[in-house]
Design a protein around this motif. Structure first.
Motif, PDB file in Angstrom:
ATOM      1  N   ALA A   1      24.470 102.046   7.595  1.00 25.73           N
ATOM      2  CA  ALA A   1      23.389 102.147   6.591  1.00 25.73           C
ATOM      3  C   ALA A   1      23.582 101.070   5.525  1.00 25.73           C
ATOM      4  O   ALA A   1      22.613 100.440   5.068  1.00 25.73           O
ATOM      5  N   ALA A   2      24.828 100.825   5.134  1.00 26.96           N
ATOM      6  CA  ALA A   2      25.107  99.777   4.142  1.00 26.96           C
ATOM      7  C   ALA A   2      24.812  98.402   4.726  1.00 26.96           C
ATOM      8  O   ALA A   2      24.238  97.531   4.056  1.00 26.96           O
ATOM      9  N   ILE A   3      25.194  98.202   5.989  1.00 26.94           N
ATOM     10  CA  ILE A   3      24.935  96.908   6.638  1.00 26.94           C
ATOM     11  C   ILE A   3      23.423  96.675   6.757  1.00 26.94           C
ATOM     12  O   ILE A   3      22.932  95.569   6.528  1.00 26.94           O
ATOM     13  N   ALA A   4      22.687  97.732   7.075  1.00 22.92           N
ATOM     14  CA  ALA A   4      21.222  97.591   7.194  1.00 22.92           C
ATOM     15  C   ALA A   4      20.616  97.216   5.842  1.00 22.92           C
ATOM     16  O   ALA A   4      19.707  96.378   5.770  1.00 22.92           O
ATOM     17  N   TRP A   5      21.124  97.818   4.758  1.00 25.39           N
ATOM     18  CA  TRP A   5      20.592  97.452   3.435  1.00 25.39           C
ATOM     19  C   TRP A   5      20.937  95.999   3.117  1.00 25.39           C
ATOM     20  O   TRP A   5      20.081  95.228   2.667  1.00 25.39           O
ATOM     21  N   LEU A   6      22.178  95.618   3.383  1.00 25.01           N
ATOM     22  CA  LEU A   6      22.568  94.217   3.128  1.00 25.01           C
ATOM     23  C   LEU A   6      21.714  93.256   3.955  1.00 25.01           C
ATOM     24  O   LEU A   6      21.369  92.169   3.495  1.00 25.01           O
ATOM     25  N   ALA A   7      21.379  93.665   5.179  1.00 25.26           N
ATOM     26  CA  ALA A   7      20.584  92.792   6.065  1.00 25.26           C
ATOM     27  C   ALA A   7      19.137  92.667   5.602  1.00 25.26           C
ATOM     28  O   ALA A   7      18.430  91.752   6.028  1.00 25.26           O
TER      29      ALA A   7
END
Ligand code: NAI
Length: 259
Positions: A233-239
């Motif tokens: 979920a954090a990686i998706a937000w960063l992406a």
């Protein structure tokens, strides 16, 4: 007054390459990003596990591509990025996630093989992929490189000296590149989880007695392992473009361990 709606970070149409995408955090991130409309390629040493994630994505109705790679080979990494550029027509986000740990041992007891393998995959492999990502992104106006470091990249990690050194190295590469390539509009950030429930951690736990397993599980103040869903979920937000002013940052996911 506009209605308040709950919307996940928008990654629709983003062209994303994830290394180590056949397992754990990489696989969960690939499946989540694809489910939100990103165009995803996963790359991994494991053909078998890579194909399994491709099938999972297919079954969910969000197809992704797989390419076998060993990130320790500069030539294989160059070929991977050429493939990604050809298949996706560009690259917006690269997640350098492929990595290994080593069995806990005192520094002087680590073998040359353990040390070399850890540094070659976790540090030199990330550098190979950063170099290739920059070559793709700079001519096309920019992009975002997300490196998987660890809380072991931010503080000491007794028993895991080579792993800890490799992840501190990833932090050094991330922060240096963030400044070197800001003018090319390429951002570099690191994700720094504590212990997450993945095959990597499960395999290490299998070598431990019950007390050590409990200590590891309770290392976070929340007294549990993190989940791949929490990290992805954090990686998706960063992406997503919502992270557009975040650069050179260590995004910590540790349940408060470093507080
Ligand atoms: P995992 O073991 O589930 O997945 C790692 C993947 O990397 C595997 O599919 C493996 O085949 C692939 N890989 C290994 N060597 C490779 C190579 N030379 N070339 C290409 N692919 C290769 O691991 P997990 O737990 O999902 O970890 C992912 C990343 O997150 C790693 O960089 C790890 O160091 C980092 N991390 C993991 C934490 C955890 O507690 N699980 C905590 C902090 C960071």
């Amino acid at each position: 007054m506009s209605a308040v709606t709950e919307v996940a970070a928008n990654v629709t149409g983003k062209k994303v390459l994830i290394t180590g995408g056949a397992s754990g955090i990489g696989a969960a991130s690939a499946l989540l990003l694809a489910s939100r409309g990103a165009k995803v390629i996963i790359a991994d040493l494991s053909d078998e596990h890579g194909q399994q994630v491709v099938s999972q994505a297919e079954q969910a109705g969000n197809p992704i591509l797989f390419k076998k790679v060993d990130v320790t080979s500069g030539d294989e990494v160059r070929a991977l990025f050429a493939y990604a550029m050809q298949e996706l027509g560009g690259l917006d986000v690269v997640v350098n996630n492929a990595g290994v740990d080593h069995l806990p041992k005192a520094l002087h007891e680590l073998s040359d093989d353990d040390f070399d393998r850890t540094i070659n995959i976790n540090l030199k492999g990330v550098w190979h992929c950063m170099r290739a990502a920059i070559a793709c992104m700079a001519p096309s106006g920019g992009g975002h490189v997300i490196n998987l470091a660890s809380v072991a990249g931010l503080r000491s990690s007794p028993g895991l000296s080579a792993y800890c050194a490799s992840k501190h190295g990833v932090m050094g590469l991330t922060k240096t590149a963030a400044l070197e390539y800001a003018k090319a509009n390429i951002r570099f950030n690191a994700v720094c989880p504590s212990f997450i429930d993945t095959p990597m951690v499960r395999n290490t736990m299998e070598t431990m007695d019950e007390a050590s397993q409990k200590k590891l599980t309770h290392a976070s103040p929340l007294r549990r392992l993190g989940t791949v869903e929490e990290v992805s979920a954090a990686i998706a937000w960063l992406a997503s473009d919502e992270s557009s002013f975040v650069n050179g940052h260590a995004f910590t996911l540790d349940g408060g361990m470093l507080a």
